[in-house]
Design a protein around this motif. Structure first.
Motif, short mmCIF file in Angstrom:
data_model
loop_
_atom_site.label_atom_id
_atom_site.label_comp_id
_atom_site.label_asym_id
_atom_site.label_seq_id
_atom_site.Cartn_x
_atom_site.Cartn_y
_atom_site.Cartn_z
N SER A 179 0.70 -1.12 0.10
CA SER A 179 -0.06 0.05 -0.05
C SER A 179 0.72 1.16 -0.06
CB SER A 179 -0.90 0.07 1.10
OG SER A 179 -0.16 0.24 2.39
N MET A 180 0.43 2.47 -0.30
CA MET A 180 0.87 3.51 -0.15
C MET A 180 1.45 3.78 1.22
SD MET A 180 1.76 4.74 -3.08
CE MET A 180 2.43 6.17 -2.57
N ASP A 181 0.86 3.63 2.09
CA ASP A 181 1.02 3.69 3.71
C ASP A 181 2.20 2.85 4.06
OD1 ASP A 181 -1.10 5.37 3.93
OD2 ASP A 181 -2.16 4.15 5.28
N ASP A 182 2.46 1.69 3.27
CA ASP A 182 3.52 0.72 3.44
C ASP A 182 4.67 1.55 3.13
OD1 ASP A 182 2.46 -1.61 4.92
OD2 ASP A 182 1.56 -2.38 2.97
N ARG A 183 4.56 1.91 1.65
CA ARG A 183 5.72 2.53 1.05
C ARG A 183 6.34 3.79 1.77
NH1 ARG A 183 3.60 1.99 -5.21
NH2 ARG A 183 2.65 0.06 -5.17
N LEU A 184 5.25 4.66 2.22
CA LEU A 184 5.63 5.94 2.90
C LEU A 184 6.26 5.40 4.24
CD1 LEU A 184 2.35 7.73 2.37
CD2 LEU A 184 4.46 8.69 1.89
N CYS A 185 6.30 4.54 4.99
CA CYS A 185 6.59 4.02 6.12
C CYS A 185 8.15 3.73 5.88
CB CYS A 185 5.88 2.80 6.65
SG CYS A 185 6.53 2.19 8.07
N MET A 186 8.31 3.00 4.48
CA MET A 186 9.62 2.24 4.47
C MET A 186 10.33 3.41 3.81
SD MET A 186 8.25 -1.23 2.52
CE MET A 186 10.08 -1.58 1.98
N ALA A 187 10.02 4.37 2.94
CA ALA A 187 10.84 5.30 2.63
C ALA A 187 11.29 6.22 3.62
CB ALA A 187 10.08 6.14 1.55
N ASN A 188 10.53 6.48 4.98
CA ASN A 188 10.57 7.33 5.74
C ASN A 188 11.88 6.67 6.81
OD1 ASN A 188 10.14 7.28 8.99
ND2 ASN A 188 8.93 9.33 8.18
N MET A 189 12.06 5.37 6.63
CA MET A 189 12.97 5.08 7.57
C MET A 189 14.18 4.55 6.77
SD MET A 189 11.07 2.57 10.69
CE MET A 189 12.69 2.24 11.42
N ALA A 190 14.53 5.13 5.38
CA ALA A 190 15.63 4.71 4.90
C ALA A 190 16.56 5.40 5.38
CB ALA A 190 15.45 5.35 3.43
N ILE A 191 16.50 6.50 6.13
CA ILE A 191 17.45 7.31 7.12
C ILE A 191 18.04 6.40 8.15
CG2 ILE A 191 15.98 8.42 8.54
CD1 ILE A 191 19.26 10.11 7.14
N GLU A 192 17.26 5.70 8.48
CA GLU A 192 17.70 4.61 9.47
C GLU A 192 18.84 3.83 9.05
OE1 GLU A 192 17.05 6.30 12.16
OE2 GLU A 192 14.95 7.16 11.38
N ALA A 193 19.12 3.54 7.88
CA ALA A 193 20.14 2.59 7.19
C ALA A 193 21.13 3.56 6.93
CB ALA A 193 19.47 1.73 6.23
N GLY A 194 21.16 4.86 7.26
CA GLY A 194 21.97 5.70 6.64
C GLY A 194 22.12 6.19 5.23
N ALA A 195 20.88 5.90 4.63
CA ALA A 195 20.52 6.39 3.18
C ALA A 195 20.77 7.84 3.22
CB ALA A 195 19.32 5.49 2.72
N LYS A 196 20.99 8.31 2.01
CA LYS A 196 20.51 9.60 1.63
C LYS A 196 19.37 9.87 1.27
CE LYS A 196 21.99 13.99 0.23
NZ LYS A 196 22.32 14.87 1.40
N ASN A 197 18.65 8.88 0.66
CA ASN A 197 17.11 8.91 0.32
C ASN A 197 16.63 7.37 0.09
OD1 ASN A 197 18.78 8.83 -2.32
ND2 ASN A 197 16.72 9.10 -3.15
N GLY A 198 15.59 7.17 -0.10
CA GLY A 198 14.89 5.85 -0.28
C GLY A 198 13.69 6.43 -1.50
N VAL A 199 13.56 5.50 -2.41
CA VAL A 199 12.67 5.76 -3.64
C VAL A 199 12.14 4.52 -4.11
CG1 VAL A 199 14.46 5.95 -5.40
CG2 VAL A 199 12.66 7.07 -5.53
#
Length: 421
Positions: A206-226
């Motif tokens: 779902s979009m809610d799933d994706r928004l949650c996952m992209a939100n936490m990309a920074i917790e893996a040190g990422a510049k961004n999630g997409v």
């Protein structure tokens, strides 16, 4: 060599035919974001430059962290933002009564679309990658320069590709997926890299799933999630009233540092133990851990579907004695929808409280600070030492389904088992 999705977005924003990892570019910004904690610093720096903002419609100021104001300092910070927004005639200023948690509010308002380049003086600005945008957190001085010039410097990141397969089992969500990934690669596993999500399994999220996952990309040190843009993304943006999207897919010969395949159907409810998001365990390996407080909300998991699954689990049940359960809808719209569906009544009858939209306890702000020795399970994104209160308190990260099950049982629990009772 072809470009990744992130590299294509950045090349377009920089007016270049192509870019490569490590290249320094100056890119045009689609949106500049700040909140009531970070914006005052940016405003003070901006005032040294003087003049008008580059575009009053491409700046968003959201009063969400310490609002409604928790003390005099918080009130002064919001006052400064309010006066700046008035003086600059900023269109997208959101205060008490119409605000929401920034990273839930902006997509809901249609302020971000695929192909955009967004900076925000908040680390979880990477959320908007769920819409196929490049979005990343910056410091307040960068925010000030962005408001003034409409541009920002970037070092083009390399990328990690995540190929998602299968579909999620019942009571397993995007939160469990991203916790699984962070547990796998670590909090520095994607350091200054783009986390790019694709695969047939992605389309089942779902979009809610994706928004949650992209939100936490920074917790893996990422510049961004997409995320790759699909029909669900386009429908979401259309319903939100976003502008015309620019859909940019990765080239077939794009270069990735690493490629991971994730079988969604094999995932279990997952909990991150203190004091890092990488310290993950599947629910069956968590043991008997007593919990004092449960928080369901935040820019990670305060959306409608999050409240929906929590209400399903709490319906007809009671919050365990000695547990404080705090529910925080992420926006006014979500709050209203949950009220109309009867979810707020479900929460209150179960013995939980429902708050106005606010970041609140997520950053140790207000509405649920922990005392020494207390343990909380939260649907938030960070569980660092002292994140939610006393340095000798503990924060466990989990999905809304797991958090609701814990509220009922008073200890870490499997929502599938609770629903059998």
């Amino acid at each position: 060599m072809g470009m990744t999705m992130t590299q294509k977005i950045l090349a377009r924003a920089a007016g270049l035919e192509s870019v490569s990892a490590g290249q320094l570019i100056l890119a045009n910004l689609s949106l500049v974001l700040g909140n009531d904690i970070t914006s005052p610093v940016a405003i003070r720096e901006y005032n040294k430059l003087g003049g008008d903002v580059f575009n009053k419609e491409k700046i968003a100021l959201v009063m969400d962290h310490f609002a409604p104001n928790k003390d005099i300092k918080a009130a002064e910070q919001c006052k400064m933002c309010r006066e700046f927004a008035g003086a600059q005639d900023i269109t997208n200023f959101y205060d008490v009564g119409e605000m929401g948690i920034e990273h839930a509010l902006l997509p809901e308002k249609g302020l971000v679309k695929s192909g955009d380049v967004v900076i925000g003086a908040d680390s979880h600005t990477c959320t908007y990658g769920a819409l196929g945008a490049f979005s990343t957190g910056v410091g307040s001085t960068d925010m000030a320069c962005g408001m003034s010039t409409g541009k920002a410097w970037f070092k083009v990141p390399s990328a990690i590709k995540f190929v998602l397969k299968g579909t999620l089992p019942e009571y397993v969500s995007g939160k469990d997926v991203i916790l699984h990934i962070i547990g796998k690669i670590g909090v520095d596993g994607a350091l200054y890299r783009s986390m790019e999500f694709t695969g047939e399994g992605m389309h089942s999220l779902s979009m809610d799933d994706r928004l949650c996952m992209a939100n936490m990309a920074i917790e893996a040190g990422a510049k961004n999630g997409v995320f790759e843009v699909d029909d669900l993304t386009l429908e979401y943006m259309k319903n939100a009233g976003a502008g015309e999207p620019v859909v940019l897919a990765a080239d077939a010969d794009a270069e990735y540092d690493e490629v991971y395949e994730i079988d969604l159907s094999a995932l279990e409810p997952t909990v991150a133990f203190p004091h890092l998001p990488e310290n993950t365990r599947e629910i069956g390996a968590c043991g008997d851990v007593k919990i004092d407080q449960v928080v369901i909300g935040s820019c990670t998991n305060g959306r409608f579907s999050d409240l929906e699954i929590a209400a399903k689990i709490l319906e007809g049940k009671k919050v365990a004695k000695g547990v404080r359960a705090i529910i925080i809808p992420a926006t006014q719209k979500i709050y209203l929808e949950a009220m109309e569906k009867g979810y707020l009544a479900t929460f209150i009858k179960a013995g939980a409280i429902v708050s106005t939209p606010t970041c609140g306890p997520c950053l140790g702000g207000h509405m649920g600070i922990l005392a020494e020795g207390e343990r909380a399970v939260a649907t938030t994104n960070r569980n660092f030492v002292g994140r939610m209160g006393h340095v000798k308190s503990e924060v466990y990260l989990a999905s809304p389904a797991v958090a609701a099950a814990i509220a009922v049982m008073g200890k870490i629990a499997d929502p599938r088992e609770v629903m059998k009772k």
